[in-house]
Design a protein around this motif. Structure first.
Motif, PDB file in Angstrom:
ATOM      1  N   LYS A 107      -3.016  10.364  -2.504  1.00 46.89           N
ATOM      2  CA  LYS A 107      -3.589   9.278  -3.296  1.00 46.89           C
ATOM      3  C   LYS A 107      -3.001   7.955  -2.822  1.00 46.89           C
ATOM      4  N   ILE A 108      -3.870   6.989  -2.544  1.00 47.59           N
ATOM      5  CA  ILE A 108      -3.447   5.694  -2.023  1.00 47.59           C
ATOM      6  C   ILE A 108      -3.593   4.634  -3.110  1.00 47.59           C
ATOM      7  N   HIS A 146       4.628  -3.479   7.886  1.00 43.85           N
ATOM      8  CA  HIS A 146       5.843  -2.683   8.083  1.00 43.85           C
ATOM      9  C   HIS A 146       6.114  -1.878   6.822  1.00 43.85           C
ATOM     10  N   HIS A 147       6.943  -0.859   6.957  1.00 40.86           N
ATOM     11  CA  HIS A 147       7.364  -0.093   5.792  1.00 40.86           C
ATOM     12  C   HIS A 147       8.354  -0.911   4.966  1.00 40.86           C
ATOM     13  N   ALA A 173       9.100  11.005  -1.475  1.00 38.30           N
ATOM     14  CA  ALA A 173       7.923  10.131  -1.510  1.00 38.30           C
ATOM     15  C   ALA A 173       7.932   9.205  -0.297  1.00 38.30           C
ATOM     16  N   PRO A 174       6.797   9.044   0.378  1.00 38.55           N
ATOM     17  CA  PRO A 174       6.759   8.177   1.564  1.00 38.55           C
ATOM     18  C   PRO A 174       6.959   6.712   1.186  1.00 38.55           C
ATOM     19  N   ILE A 233       0.862  -1.182   0.000  1.00 42.26           N
ATOM     20  CA  ILE A 233       0.000   0.000   0.000  1.00 42.26           C
ATOM     21  C   ILE A 233       0.896   1.227   0.000  1.00 42.26           C
ATOM     22  N   ALA A 234       0.777   2.026  -1.049  1.00 44.34           N
ATOM     23  CA  ALA A 234       1.641   3.195  -1.215  1.00 44.34           C
ATOM     24  C   ALA A 234       0.820   4.473  -1.139  1.00 44.34           C
ATOM     25  N   GLY A 235       1.446   5.524  -0.615  1.00 48.63           N
ATOM     26  CA  GLY A 235       0.823   6.844  -0.647  1.00 48.63           C
ATOM     27  C   GLY A 235       0.553   7.478   0.703  1.00 48.63           C
ATOM     28  N   PHE A 236       0.513   6.692   1.778  1.00 48.97           N
ATOM     29  CA  PHE A 236       0.253   7.283   3.089  1.00 48.97           C
ATOM     30  C   PHE A 236       1.402   8.213   3.480  1.00 48.97           C
ATOM     31  N   PRO A 237       1.086   9.405   3.961  1.00 49.00           N
ATOM     32  CA  PRO A 237       2.157  10.287   4.433  1.00 49.00           C
ATOM     33  C   PRO A 237       2.867   9.672   5.631  1.00 49.00           C
TER      34      PRO A 237
END
Length: 218
Positions: A145-146, A100-101, A112-113, A64-68
């Protein structure tokens, strides 16, 4: 005369020896090429097995990409177990084993987060999330945007990407479909039931006949 004959005989013998050496070298070369081909085949087979093993280990994983940065607070699992059902309108709760990240350097404030990698307890939750995200369209968390993806190896990702043009045509035509593990396209047929395809070529060939009005101009 005898000396000339002897000299000629010696030259012939030398030429025969060279021919033998060349033939032996050619045999060795053929054996080497055969062995190299066999090694290459075995290596390719081993790579495919490792790739398949990696993807099976990740079959319940999502990216899952996009979360600050910091949106998850102190507990990423709790955050995602609340946010995903709410934003996607899932019929029930989901259970996440861990989250986890991605293992990369923490970005700067302007960078970019990092994406999340999460492992779900049940495979059906993973497919439910992906289906709901596809139907929902654009997902947002505040102004961010997620994007939600399966956690795939590069090789498998490339295989699935071959279906992209076909999926676009199906969406435009309003034909329901889904991507199944590992790289199988499942299409709802208008005659009833579903049909699955392991390659974009096989799917295109069949759907050209089944939905000729959609694909005839492609």
């Amino acid at each position: 005369m005898s000396e000339a004959i002897h000299s000629t005989s010696t030259k012939v013998t030398a030429l025969e020896a060279k021919c033998y050496d060349y033939e032996a070298a050619a045999v060795d070369l053929r054996h080497g090429l055969t062995a190299g081909t066999e090694i290459s085949k075995r290596s390719g087979g081993a790579e495919r097995k490792l790739d398949d093993y990696e993807n099976r280990q990740h079959r319940k994983n999502l990216r899952i990409a996009g979360f600050p940065h910091g949106a998850e607070g102190a507990n990423a699992v709790d955050f995602l177990e609340r946010w995903l059902p709410e934003i996607l309108g899932l019929p029930g709760p989901i259970e996440i084993e861990r989250a986890h990240h991605t293992l990369q350097r923490r970005p700067s404030e302007q960078g970019a987060p990092r994406a999340f990698v999460l492992k779900l307890l049940r495979y059906r939750d993973m497919t439910q999330i992906l289906d709901a995200a596809r139907k929902k369209g654009e997902l947002r968390y505040g102004n961010s945007k997620i994007m939600i993806f399966p956690d795939l190896s590069p090789r498998l990702h490339q295989r699935r990407m071959t279906f992209t043009p076909l999926k676009k045509q199906l969406r435009q035509a309003g034909v329901k479909y889904g991507m199944m593990y590992t790289a199988t396209l499942r299409v709802d047929m208008r005659s009833g039931g579903t049909k699955s395809f392991d390659s974009a070529e096989a799917a295109s060939s069949f759907l050209l006949r089944e939905y000729s009005e959609i694909f005839s101009s492609s």
